[in-house]
Each structure stands twice: as C-alpha cells, then as structure tokens.
Design an enzyme around this catalytic site. Sequence first.
Site, PDB file in Angstrom:
ATOM      1  N   PRO A 151       0.816  -1.224   0.000  1.00 15.62           N
ATOM      2  CG  PRO A 151      -0.812  -1.569   1.632  1.00 15.62           C
ATOM      3  CD  PRO A 151       0.493  -2.105   1.127  1.00 15.62           C
ATOM      4  CD  GLU A 152       3.730   2.944  -3.910  1.00 17.63           C
ATOM      5  OE1 GLU A 152       3.822   4.102  -4.329  1.00 17.63           O
ATOM      6  OE2 GLU A 152       4.249   1.976  -4.491  1.00 17.63           O
TER       7      GLU A 152
ATOM      8  CE  LYS B 145       4.874   4.039   1.221  1.00 15.31           C
ATOM      9  NZ  LYS B 145       5.945   3.048   1.102  1.00 15.31           N
TER      10      LYS B 145
ATOM     11  NE  ARG C 232      -1.440 -12.720   0.885  1.00 17.87           N
ATOM     12  CZ  ARG C 232      -0.192 -12.653   0.426  1.00 17.87           C
ATOM     13  NH1 ARG C 232       0.694 -13.554   0.782  1.00 17.87           N
ATOM     14  NH2 ARG C 232       0.179 -11.686  -0.386  1.00 17.87           N
TER      15      ARG C 232
ATOM     16  NE  ARG D 139      11.036  -2.543  -3.517  1.00 21.53           N
ATOM     17  CZ  ARG D 139       9.950  -2.007  -2.962  1.00 21.53           C
ATOM     18  NH1 ARG D 139      10.074  -1.103  -2.033  1.00 21.53           N
ATOM     19  NH2 ARG D 139       8.749  -2.384  -3.354  1.00 21.53           N
TER      20      ARG D 139
END
Length: 260
Positions: free
Chosen positions: A2-3, A59, A110, A249
């Site tokens: 999530p961003e 965030k 999760r 990344r």
Amino acid sequence: MPELPDVEIFKAYLNRTSLHQTIGSVTVSDVRILEGISAKKLRSRLARKQILGSDRHGKLLFARVDGAHLVMHFGMTGELQYFKDEGKTPQYARVLIGFTNGFHLAYDSRRKLGRIRLVDEMDRYVAKEGLGPDALASDFDTFKGALESRQGYLKLALMDQHVIAGIGNIYSDEILFWAGIHPKHKTNDLDQKAWKRLFRAAQQVLHMAIRKRADPDRLPKSYLIPHRGRGGECPKCGAELRTVKIGGRRAYYCPNDQAR
Ligand SMILES: [Zn+2]
C-alpha cells in the site's frame, strides 16, 4: 504494498463504514502487530468509544478516537474489511473491532510487518517518527525542498518516507515516467523546469490513482503501471520498457522518454 493512494482509499472506506458507531469489543489475534500498547490497554482505551474522523499522513492512517489516534501502518499487504457476519471474518484479521450495531472492522494482513498503535497527538507522532511532509499535501517549495535535502538518486529520495511521505516503488516509477526523468537521475542535478515537471507529475499521478480507487486495472492505458512486467511496452512510444535495480527495488522506465 500500500502506498499513499491505497491508504487514501482505506481512509474513505473507514469514513464510509465505521464512523460514529460505538465500539463494543476489540479482539487482537496477533499481538506482534501492536506497538507500544498491550492488547488489554488497547481494549480499555477503545471500549465504548467511537471513531470520530480520520487523517492520513503518507502511508499512515489515523482514526480519531476520543482524544487519541489509532495509528495504522499497512505493511506489505494490510487492508481494512467491514462486515456483519462474524463468520466472514477475514483469515488474517490481526485486530477486530466489534461495533454495538453488530458490524465489525478488521485490520487484515496476510503478511505481517504492519503496525498498530495508539497515540495522543498525531503531529507529534509524525515528527517523532521523522517522516517527511505528505507527498499530496505538499506545495511545490515543500516538495522540492524535501527532495533536494537528500543526496543521491531521485527515485530513492521519492521512496524515502523520511524525505517525503507516501510514495513507494510503484508510484515513484509512474511519477518519473510522467516527468520524463530517468530513475537514476540525481537530486542535485535537476533544473527548475524539471522540478516543476516532477511536482506536477506527482500531483497528477497521485490524484489519478485515488480517482481510480488505487486499482492498477482501472488506471488509464497511457500509464506505465499497467505495462510493468516482462516484455512491457511504453504506452507513449512503444519501446520495450527497461528495468534497473535501485536500492534493492526494480524500477521500470522507458529508455526513450526517460533518457539519461
Ligand atoms: Zn517511451
């Protein structure tokens, strides 16, 4: 992961579902997610209270509860789920808030790595964490000043929450694509025109992503995100997208539109 746009969607979801309802129960099924507060203390601080509003910084999502703020960081896979039937509780609900109207709000993740805590003052917490200004709330001078303060690759500065808060790997690629800047460009090597392009791109990309509910499938086909992945082509010029590793990344970029 999530961003900022994802968290903005969680914020709208929280507001739509959970405001002004009395909290009846708080069940913590994984105490490792709690930071600086025990499950028992969290229960006693939230019981019989209501969520009165919400705020976002980068965030982080803050739910306002009677003089305190429930801080939610969504880690890699966190999300919120609101539902009635307890049998529908998500499998990875780490914290479950039960409202007296019979509905529930689950913080579901999760994979772990999310964090939940309760703080008295939002601004003081943001400062203590050393977070940069929020990427969407910043004006041009704030945005440029923050990024300029970090030497090195522009993409790393964009993703550094201590520099500017809210942007991660996916949206930094999209912002650099629209600004026409190579991900390995250095922060001390941009002229004023490039800074302006970068700022405009950040605003446009983040607003568009929020409008499209942070769902990559709903983004315009002219965006880079739908074309990320093996053999993806640039939606502007048709060139095969390239990748480069930065800070562990993988960045996607167009070799023509984002030439070095
Ligand atoms: Zn291109």
